[in-house]
Each structure stands twice: as C-alpha cells, then as structure tokens.
Design an enzyme around this catalytic site. Structure first.
Site, short mmCIF file in Angstrom:
data_model
loop_
_atom_site.label_atom_id
_atom_site.label_comp_id
_atom_site.label_asym_id
_atom_site.label_seq_id
_atom_site.Cartn_x
_atom_site.Cartn_y
_atom_site.Cartn_z
N ASP A 1 91.18 111.57 116.26
CA ASP A 1 89.82 112.00 115.95
C ASP A 1 89.52 113.23 116.81
O ASP A 1 88.95 113.14 117.89
CB ASP A 1 88.84 110.86 116.25
CG ASP A 1 87.38 111.25 116.04
OD1 ASP A 1 87.13 112.28 115.38
OD2 ASP A 1 86.50 110.53 116.56
N ASP B 1 87.17 111.55 107.53
CA ASP B 1 86.47 112.75 108.00
C ASP B 1 86.97 113.94 107.18
O ASP B 1 88.18 114.17 107.10
CB ASP B 1 86.80 112.96 109.49
CG ASP B 1 85.85 113.95 110.14
OD1 ASP B 1 85.06 114.60 109.41
OD2 ASP B 1 85.89 114.08 111.38
N ASP C 1 80.96 120.59 102.15
CA ASP C 1 80.63 119.17 102.08
C ASP C 1 80.45 118.63 103.49
O ASP C 1 81.42 118.37 104.19
CB ASP C 1 81.77 118.45 101.35
CG ASP C 1 81.44 116.99 101.07
OD1 ASP C 1 80.26 116.61 101.23
OD2 ASP C 1 82.37 116.25 100.69
N GLU D 1 73.82 118.36 95.76
CA GLU D 1 73.29 117.24 96.54
C GLU D 1 71.83 116.99 96.14
O GLU D 1 71.41 115.85 95.97
CB GLU D 1 73.39 117.51 98.05
CG GLU D 1 74.78 117.28 98.66
CD GLU D 1 75.04 115.82 99.06
OE1 GLU D 1 74.11 115.00 99.00
OE2 GLU D 1 76.20 115.51 99.44
N VAL E 1 80.13 117.20 110.83
CA VAL E 1 80.57 116.88 109.47
C VAL E 1 81.27 115.52 109.48
O VAL E 1 82.27 115.34 110.16
CB VAL E 1 81.54 117.96 108.94
CG1 VAL E 1 82.16 117.51 107.62
CG2 VAL E 1 80.82 119.28 108.77
N ASP F 1 87.46 115.77 116.66
CA ASP F 1 86.10 116.20 117.00
C ASP F 1 85.25 115.10 117.62
O ASP F 1 84.09 115.31 117.96
CB ASP F 1 85.40 116.80 115.77
CG ASP F 1 85.33 115.80 114.62
OD1 ASP F 1 85.68 114.62 114.84
OD2 ASP F 1 84.94 116.20 113.52
N SER G 1 87.66 88.87 112.99
CA SER G 1 88.90 89.03 112.24
C SER G 1 88.71 88.69 110.76
O SER G 1 89.38 89.26 109.91
CB SER G 1 89.98 88.13 112.84
OG SER G 1 89.53 86.80 112.88
N ASP H 1 87.85 117.52 110.61
CA ASP H 1 88.07 116.83 111.87
C ASP H 1 87.97 117.75 113.09
O ASP H 1 88.30 117.36 114.20
CB ASP H 1 89.43 116.10 111.86
CG ASP H 1 89.48 114.96 112.89
OD1 ASP H 1 88.40 114.39 113.18
OD2 ASP H 1 90.56 114.68 113.41
N ASN I 1 78.92 115.74 104.34
CA ASN I 1 78.90 114.28 104.46
C ASN I 1 80.11 113.62 103.80
O ASN I 1 80.14 112.41 103.63
CB ASN I 1 77.59 113.70 103.91
CG ASN I 1 77.29 114.21 102.52
OD1 ASN I 1 78.17 114.79 101.87
ND2 ASN I 1 76.08 114.02 102.06
CA LIG Z 1 84.06 115.63 111.59
CA LIG Z 2 78.19 116.23 100.20
CA LIG Z 3 86.53 113.14 113.35
#
Ligand SMILES: [Ca+2]
Ligand SMILES: [Ca+2]
Ligand SMILES: [Ca+2]
Ligand SMILES: *[C@@H]1O[C@H](CO)[C@@H](O)[C@H](O)[C@H]1NC(C)=O
Ligand SMILES: *[C@@H]1O[C@H](CO)[C@@H](O)[C@H](O)[C@H]1NC(C)=O
Ligand SMILES: *[C@@H]1O[C@H](CO)[C@@H](O)[C@H](O)[C@H]1NC(C)=O
Ligand SMILES: *[C@@H]1O[C@H](CO)[C@@H](O)[C@H](O)[C@H]1NC(C)=O
Ligand SMILES: *[C@@H]1O[C@H](CO)[C@@H](O)[C@H](O)[C@H]1NC(C)=O
Ligand SMILES: *[C@@H]1O[C@H](CO)[C@@H](O)[C@H](O)[C@H]1NC(C)=O
Ligand SMILES: *[C@@H]1O[C@H](CO)[C@@H](O)[C@H](O)[C@H]1NC(C)=O
Length: 583
Positions: free
Chosen positions: A174, A195, A217, A235, A203, A176, A253, A198, A219
């Site tokens: 990950d 994501d 984009d 959107e 975002v 960002d 679990s 990244d 989202n």
């Molecule tokens: Ca991101």
């Molecule tokens: Ca979007």
């Molecule tokens: Ca990320």
C-alpha cells in the site's frame, strides 16, 4: 503474527515448528502429529514406507516449499526408521520421540490416535532412553527449526516480515498508505476494494467523488468523465443522490470465511497440485473473504457454489458502490481485540467518504479459549458491553452521517459437539480411527483448543458456555438499545444456528454438512433454501450464497434503512463503463 505463530502455521504444512506450545508441546505437537500422520497414511496408501510417504508429501508442495520440507524429512528420518524397525511407530509416538510432543509433569498423555504398547512416554523412552539422549534430540530439532526458518528465503520472508506487518490487519502492499492495495493477498483486494491509484492517498474506494470525477476516477468505482451532451459529469448524472453505501465487516474468522481445504488433511484425497494455492492461502491467513457472505465479490472455480454477499447486493442495487467493501474479519477476534486493535484498521473519513453499512459480528471467540479454566477466561457481559460501546464510540468518529451499524448475536456452539462428536475427522478418513471427539480432546489436552467450552465432552460445560454466549448477546442488544448517535442508526440481528440446523435436517440434509470439516469448529454450508444469513459468514459457497440472500431479505423486513435503493442508471453505467475496472 510473530515468529512463533508463523512457525506454527508452517508446522501444519510439513515444516517443523520448534517453539514450545502451551503444555505437552502445544501447537508444535499438533502440527507434528498432523504432518507425520499424513506422511504415514500417504505412504500406506501407496504401499510405501513412512519416509517415502514423507517425500511424496514434500513433492505435493509448491516448488519453493520443497527444499525446507526435504531438509526436515532428512533430519527426522533416522528416528522414524528406528520406531518402525522396533514396531513402536504411531504418529503420536513419533512426535514424542522427536521431542516435539512431550508429557509434561502433572499432565496427561495427549494422543490423537489410539494408544498402543504402554503409552507414549514409555514408547518414546525405548528410543530415547536417557535424559541426555532426549536433550540431544531436542537441541537437534531446535537447530533444525531455526535452520529452516532462516535458511530458506521464502520462509524467512513470510515468517519475519509479512506476518509481523499483518498484525495490524492493514494491507502490506500500500504505497500511499490509504489502506487500499493493488494486490489480492496480504490484506489486499481480497479484503478491501482495489486502489485505483496507489500513489495518491486521496484516491480510494468509498470516497465522495472529487469535482465529480471530471478528469479521473477518485473513488475507484470505474465512473468518471463528462457527458458530452449535457456537460455534466457522469458521477453527477449516474450516482449523485442514489444513496451510495459501502459495506464494512468488523468480524472474526467466520466473517472472513476461514477455511482449510479438506484435501489438505485427508490422506486419500491429497494429490499433486493440492497445495498449489498454499502460498496465497497463507498470505490470506487461511481466510477467503472474497467468497464471504458479507464482502464476497467473485465466483471461484475452486468451489462449486456461486458467491453472493451483502456487498455484492449493494453493487447489484447500485453500481456506484463498486469496490466499496472492507472485510476487517480477523481469526480469533473478540470484543476486546476489536476495540483494542482491529477497528483501527478501518478506513472511513467522516467528511470525505460515503456512508457505510457496518456489520459487527463476533460469533464466538468471547466465550472461546483453550484454557483449562475456560469459564474464568471468558468475556463477562459487562466487559462485552463496554468493549462494544467503545467500538461504537470509535465508529461515531469515523462514519459519515447516514451510516448504519448492525450487531449480530453470538452463535450457540453446542451444535458442534452435538453434530460431530462421533463422526470421523478427515485425518481419520483412511483408517476410520479419528473422530471429532478425539480431535477435541487432543486439542484440549494440549491446551490449544480454539474453543474448549464447546469442543468438550462435558455437557455441563457446553451448556454453561452457551449460557454465557446468550448473556453476552443480551449485553450487545442492550447497548444497541441504549446507544445514541447522530451519524448512524443501530440494529440488533439474531441468528439462531440451531433453528437453521433443524430446518436443514428436516429438509433431508445432513447436519454434519453444516460445519467446516477440517477444524470441526466453524459453521459451513451446503444448503438449500433459507439459511439464516449470519450463521453463514462462513465457509462453503452455497452457504454464503443463500445466507446473503437471507440477510438481504431480513434486512429488507426489519431494517429497510440499511438497504440502498435500486439505481435506475445501472444499465447506463454498464454500457458506458463495462465492468467498471473489475476487482
Ligand atoms: Ca490511493
Ligand atoms: Ca468515480
Ligand atoms: Ca493505497
Ligand atoms: C499415491 O497416493 C496418492 C494419493 O495419496 C495418489 O494420488 C497417487 O497416484 C498414488 N501413487 C501411486 C504410485 O499409486
Ligand atoms: C497396494 O497394495 C494392495 C494390495 O496388494 C493393492 O490392492 C493396491 O492396489 C496397492 N496400491 C497401490 C497404490 O499400488
Ligand atoms: C456467480 O455466478 C452466478 C451464476 O452462476 C451469478 O448469478 C452471480 O451473480 C455470480 N456472482 C458473482 C459475485 O459474480
Ligand atoms: C478496549 O480494548 C482494550 C484492549 O486493548 C481493553 O484494555 C479495554 O478495557 C477495552 N474496553 C474499553 C471499554 O475500553
Ligand atoms: C444442557 O442443556 C440442554 C438443553 O437446554 C438440557 O436438555 C440438558 O439437560 C442440559 N444438560 C446438562 C448436563 O445440564
Ligand atoms: C464439567 O464442567 C463443569 C463446569 O466447568 C465442572 O464443574 C465439572 O467438574 C466438569 N465435569 C467433569 C466430569 O469434568
Ligand atoms: C447468565 O446470566 C444469568 C442471569 O444474569 C446468570 O444467572 C447466569 O449465571 C449467567 N450465566 C453465565 C454462564 O454467565
């Protein structure tokens, strides 16, 4: 996961773990017993020796796991051969002779398979007659353990790095730091929506579109750009005012869909390729959230049944919800670990993100532990309520206005023993010699049972455990009634696994099919109609499929606020954006 736990994981799969467990060798002993018995049974099925069975087992593993497996086999071979020559061999005796299982002072002899000769300690003493011989063997095994864990890059990587990072339940990959990943495993997209950028933490899935996603984009729902006819953003045209809602599971679990493939522990069913998925399964902590009934989103060729889930329904109702799911299910989670750590791995911004449906579902661990004095180590109703309250307070600081929180009751785990105790466990498939009761007692003896209160032959204890679970459910229900929030409404959902079972059996099903075969602990399902949804945040696919359906129907009746409306623009979204970038 620390190094110790990491090694326990590997002990299950042909690499010895040398860290001592609770008593009598604990999980190290359990791991050894499983591996040795698989090797022995595989050997016998093929008319081969135990050692040849071991080599065969190593060959079934993915290529990178074979060298450590073979190192292990080479090291244990002399001891095993000696036991066979002297006709003492059983998996239990072998693990005693390897000093991975012990008979600690004041403890009973723990055995999974029937006892032969004069018991375990006596048999082992035929091979290791002196204290010095035992010490020597013990140190040899310790050295082997560290050689294996340090000497092979793949194990070292997973042992020391990955599982340490995974302890915070956040994606490992990950860049960002927005808690959404671009890879599937290691708490990646199997657990949370992918994501779509990244290197930009503004975002990620669940976000309210920035500037209508005019240029990009933001989202990750695959919808962006401007409609040339009206000049409005897509959107705005297709998503605004449609009541977007993410799905977030705070669970255990069962919610994360824990599952050990049966053909990993049933010798007659093991074959080349069975363990091909092992690296990914390890990297997902033995969970399959992408197939779960809360956040499942993909059909898998590895299972027979189609996937359906609360998230998937959200998406079907409104395609603008694409990728807005987070499965924060953690094996062993209980109210105090939820409140202490797990909840903090959630990603939701009160101002910048869309509202969410949060499902708080801890179906057993608060009454489950392996302690001999198990009742004293269960959560009390007061603690349960306080921990839940503390989680609600946290959610109040994170969830956008218009969110919903559903808490589920705990399960009644008596179904486990009642259904399974006299049935054969997969480890006993070959010789029909290990029942679930045998397995439960073995785990209790080692003090590593996932749930001594329910996985016990003591009916009084099982009843008390269920009583406590009911008391904890009541505590949750009271808190649901009392808590006031301006950001979310609250709902309490009962699920009655016993009722489900009765219905299932009445319709001609086998009760045994309701429980995960390998661990004999988690609910599972091969189902017909109308499963109580929440039983099912569990294992097999059909269960998940039907549970999601029932969950949806129940919600529709009792808690319609928790459901989004159908977005009339879904077809248009499909036409314009195809699969919305997939998962
Ligand atoms: Ca991101
Ligand atoms: Ca979007
Ligand atoms: Ca990320
Ligand atoms: C050995 O047994 C396995 C099942 O465990 C089977 O797949 C394999 O074909 C057998 N090998 C031989 C040579 O029979
Ligand atoms: C093992 O031996 C038995 C009896 O001789 C035979 O029936 C069986 O087919 C053999 N199994 C394999 C895998 O060769
Ligand atoms: C899985 O396949 C079934 C049909 O076989 C389909 O109805 C369902 O929507 C699919 N589920 C997912 C998550 O794609
Ligand atoms: C929350 O979790 C921690 C565990 O880290 C625990 O000590 C605490 O008592 C819990 N409960 C409350 C009400 O804060
Ligand atoms: C346990 O509970 C069941 C169901 O309530 C009851 O029938 C049974 O008598 C109880 N057994 C013991 C030993 O308390
Ligand atoms: C069964 O469990 C109860 C409650 O923990 C305990 O009081 C009782 O002694 C146990 N019975 C046996 C036979 O161990
Ligand atoms: C459950 O609550 C009832 C009523 O408060 C109490 O009598 C009982 O002892 C509790 N049972 C357990 C196992 O905590």
């Amino acid at each position: 996961m620390d190094l110790k736990k990491c090694m326990v994981v590997f002990s299950l799969f042909a690499v010895v773990a040398l860290v001592r467990g609770k008593v009598n060798g604990g999980s190290t002993c359990a791991g050894c017993t499983i591996i040795v018995s698989l090797a022995e049974q595989i050997g016998e099925i093929n008319n081969e020796t135990v050692v040849q069975g071991f080599q065969r087992l190593c060959n079934y593993l993915p290529a990178s796991y074979q060298p450590p497996c073979k190192t292990f086999v080479a090291s244990v071979e002399p001891t095993i051969q000696q036991l066979i020559d002297e006709k003492f061999f059983t998996p239990d005796v072998a693990c005693q002779a390897l000093t991975l299982c012990t008979v600690d002072p004041g403890q009973p002899e723990c055995h999974l398979y029937p006892l032969v000769n004069k018991g375990l300690a006596w048999s082992a003493s035929q091979i290791l007659p002196t204290r010095a011989a035992r010490e020597k063997q013990y140190h040899k095994m310790r050295k082997l353990g560290s050689d294996i864990c340090d000497g092979f890059p793949i194990l070292k990587g997973i042992c020391q790095f990955v599982y340490q990072r995974l302890d915070d339940h956040e994606p490992l990959v990950d860049a960002d730091g927005d808690r959404f990943s671009i890879i599937e495993t290691l708490r990646g997209t199997h657990f949370r929506g992918r994501d779509c950028d990244d290197v930009d933490s503004s975002v990620h899935p669940g976000k309210r579109a920035i500037d209508g996603d005019r240029h990009r984009d933001s989202n990750c729902n695959g919808i962006y750009g401007v409609d040339p006819k009206t000049g409005k953003t897509y959107e705005e045209l297709l998503c605004d005012g449609t009541g977007q809602l993410g799905v977030i599971l705070l669970g255990d679990s069962a919610g994360a869909h824990f599952h050990i493939p049966e053909n990993w522990v049933s010798a007659p069913d093991i074959s080349l390729g069975a363990f091909e998925i092992l690296p990914d399964v390890l990297a997902d902590e033995f969970d399959w959230p992408h197939l779960s009934s809360m956040t499942g989103y993909i059909n898998s060729s590895l299972v027979k049944w189609p996937t359906d889930s609360a998230y998937y329904r959200m998406w079907q109702m409104n395609h603008c919800n694409h990728r807005d799911y987070q499965n924060l299910g953690v094996n062993g989670a209980r109210s105090s670990s939820m409140n202490g750590t797990i909840q903090y791995s959630m990603s939701r911004d009160q101002k910048m993100d869309h509202p969410a449906l949060v499902i708080y579902s801890l179906i057993g661990n608060d009454v489950c532990n392996g302690h001999p004095d198990t009742i004293a180590h269960m959560t009390t109703p007061e603690e349960m309520r306080a921990n839940f309250h503390s989680t609600l307070k946290f959610l109040d600081t994170k969830l956008p206005k218009g969110s919903h929180v559903i808490a589920t009751s705990m399960a009644d785990g008596r179904i486990l023993y009642d259904t399974l105790h006299d049935k054969i466990h997969p480890l006993g498939n070959w010789r029909q010699d290990v029942t679930y009761s045998d397995l439960y007692e073995f785990l209790n003896c080692l003090q590593i049972s996932p749930c001594m209160g329910w996985m016990s032959s003591n009916e009084t204890l099982r009843n008390l455990t269920s009583q406590r679970a009911a008391n904890l459910s009541r505590a949750l229900e009271m808190e649901v009634g009392a808590y006031k929030s301006t950001n979310f409404d609250l709902h309490y959902e009962v699920f009655d696994i016993t009722k489900v079972l009765k219905k299932w059996v009445k319709e001609g099903g086998h009760a045994k099919d309701l429980i995960e075969p390998v661990d004999g602990f988690h609910p599972s399902q091969k189902q017909t109609s109308e499963m109580s949804c929440l039983v099912l945040q569990t294992t097999q696919q059909l269960a998940n499929f039907l549970s999601a359906k029932k969950f949806w129907e129940d919600l529709d009746k009792t808690f319609p606020n928790g459901i989004v409306k159908m977005n009339p623009h879904n077809n248009q979204i499909r036409e314009l954006f195809g699969n919305q970038g997939g998962y």
